[in-house]
Scaffold this active site. Structure first.
Site, mmCIF file in Angstrom:
data_model
loop_
_atom_site.group_PDB
_atom_site.id
_atom_site.type_symbol
_atom_site.label_atom_id
_atom_site.label_comp_id
_atom_site.label_asym_id
_atom_site.label_seq_id
_atom_site.Cartn_x
_atom_site.Cartn_y
_atom_site.Cartn_z
ATOM 1 N N VAL A 10 0.860 -1.182 0.000
ATOM 2 C CA VAL A 10 0.000 0.000 0.000
ATOM 3 C C VAL A 10 0.895 1.230 0.000
ATOM 4 O O VAL A 10 1.501 1.559 1.024
ATOM 5 C CB VAL A 10 -0.953 0.016 1.211
ATOM 6 N N ASP A 56 8.999 8.069 -1.703
ATOM 7 C CA ASP A 56 8.523 9.378 -2.126
ATOM 8 C C ASP A 56 8.125 9.223 -3.589
ATOM 9 O O ASP A 56 8.986 9.063 -4.461
ATOM 10 C CB ASP A 56 9.617 10.431 -1.965
ATOM 11 N N TYR A 149 -6.725 19.109 -8.164
ATOM 12 C CA TYR A 149 -6.990 17.812 -7.550
ATOM 13 C C TYR A 149 -7.959 17.013 -8.416
ATOM 14 O O TYR A 149 -7.727 15.838 -8.734
ATOM 15 C CB TYR A 149 -7.561 17.996 -6.142
ATOM 16 N N LYS A 153 -7.177 13.494 -10.566
ATOM 17 C CA LYS A 153 -7.922 12.262 -10.350
ATOM 18 C C LYS A 153 -8.668 11.819 -11.606
ATOM 19 O O LYS A 153 -8.829 10.619 -11.852
ATOM 20 C CB LYS A 153 -8.878 12.426 -9.171
#
Length: 253
Positions: A10, A56, A149, A153
């Site tokens: 994850v 990162d 944002y 997405k």
């Protein structure tokens, strides 16, 4: 997909939705490695029994090191969850917003691509694996206060569709998780945000279906996902645009 006895990485799992899913995968019987940037949080998760690796997603070298570390300890890795993400409000009349926009794209979209690129050869060689990408309801129904944002997405959605098509026949399935507002750091100011535990339970129930849904859509995100189809899109965007009243460019004078 089978959520038991899997080997799961994850990425961006040190808090919020990522950590919720990591804990639920482990509770279901899977071996879970969590990736993140914050050493202190990774140490806490190690003490909790998780594998942990520093990553990162904006740094290709960091992603490559994380891949090597994860595959060294988990050569049977067969699930990747690209959870790392960030978001912020932007005033598009202020040129200074561009630095924020660049960071969001680098983390949310390019970060997703970097992680998938790093692991794709391994996953294809497994012949039975799963990539879980993470877009957002805002990628389908814009929240104008957070323009980049939403754009990032929407990009993850399009990339997921193309990735699924290119991997057809390899044994690697692609499931796109589409969260609505959830009570995490990013969604905490939304009074309609879903409780994190309820969201996590619904997501895992959907992931466990056979066949795995192409899109993981909890009940609370359906209004976003199907707004255009249902003819509610323009009214909802106008409603969500009311938040723009708080922008500096709207309050001057």
């Amino acid at each position: 997909m089978n959520i038991e006895s899997r080997s799961v990485f994850v990425v961006g799992g040190t808090s919020g939705i990522g950590l919720e899913l990591a804990r639920r995968f482990r509770a279901a019987g899977s071996d879970v490695v969590v990736g993140g940037r914050t050493t202190e949080l990774l140490e806490k998760l190690t003490a909790e029994g998780f594998g942990a690796v520093e990553i990162d997603v904006t740094d290709a070298a960091s992603v490559a090191r994380a891949r090597d570390d994860v595959l060294r300890s988990h050569p049977d890795l067969d699930v990747i969850v690209t959870m790392a993400g960030t978001g912020a409000a932007e005033d598009l009349q202020d040129p200074a917003h561009f630095a924020t926009a660049r960071t969001i794209i680098d983390v949310n979209l390019l970060g997703t691509i970097r992680v998938i690129d790093a692991f794709i050869s391994h996953l294809v060689a497994r012949r039975a694996a799963t990539v879980v990408t993470v877009s957002s309801g805002i990628g389908f129904l814009p929240f104008p206060l957070m323009p980049t944002y939403g754009a990032s997405k929407a990009g993850v959605h399009a990339y997921s569709e193309a990735l699924r098509a290119q991997l057809a026949g390899t044994g690697v399935e692609v499931a796109e998780l589409v969260p609505p507002a959830v009570a995490t750091r990013i969604g905490s100011s939304n009074p309609h945000a879903l409780a994190l535990d309820a969201f996590g339970a619904e997501v895992m129930s959907l992931l466990a279906q056979d066949p795995t849904p192409r899109e993981i859509l909890v009940e609370g995100v359906l209004m976003h996902r199907w707004a255009e189809r249902d003819g509610t899109y323009h009214d909802l965007v106008a409603q969500r645009s009311q938040a723009l009243a708080a922008l500096p460019s709207r309050t001057k004078g």
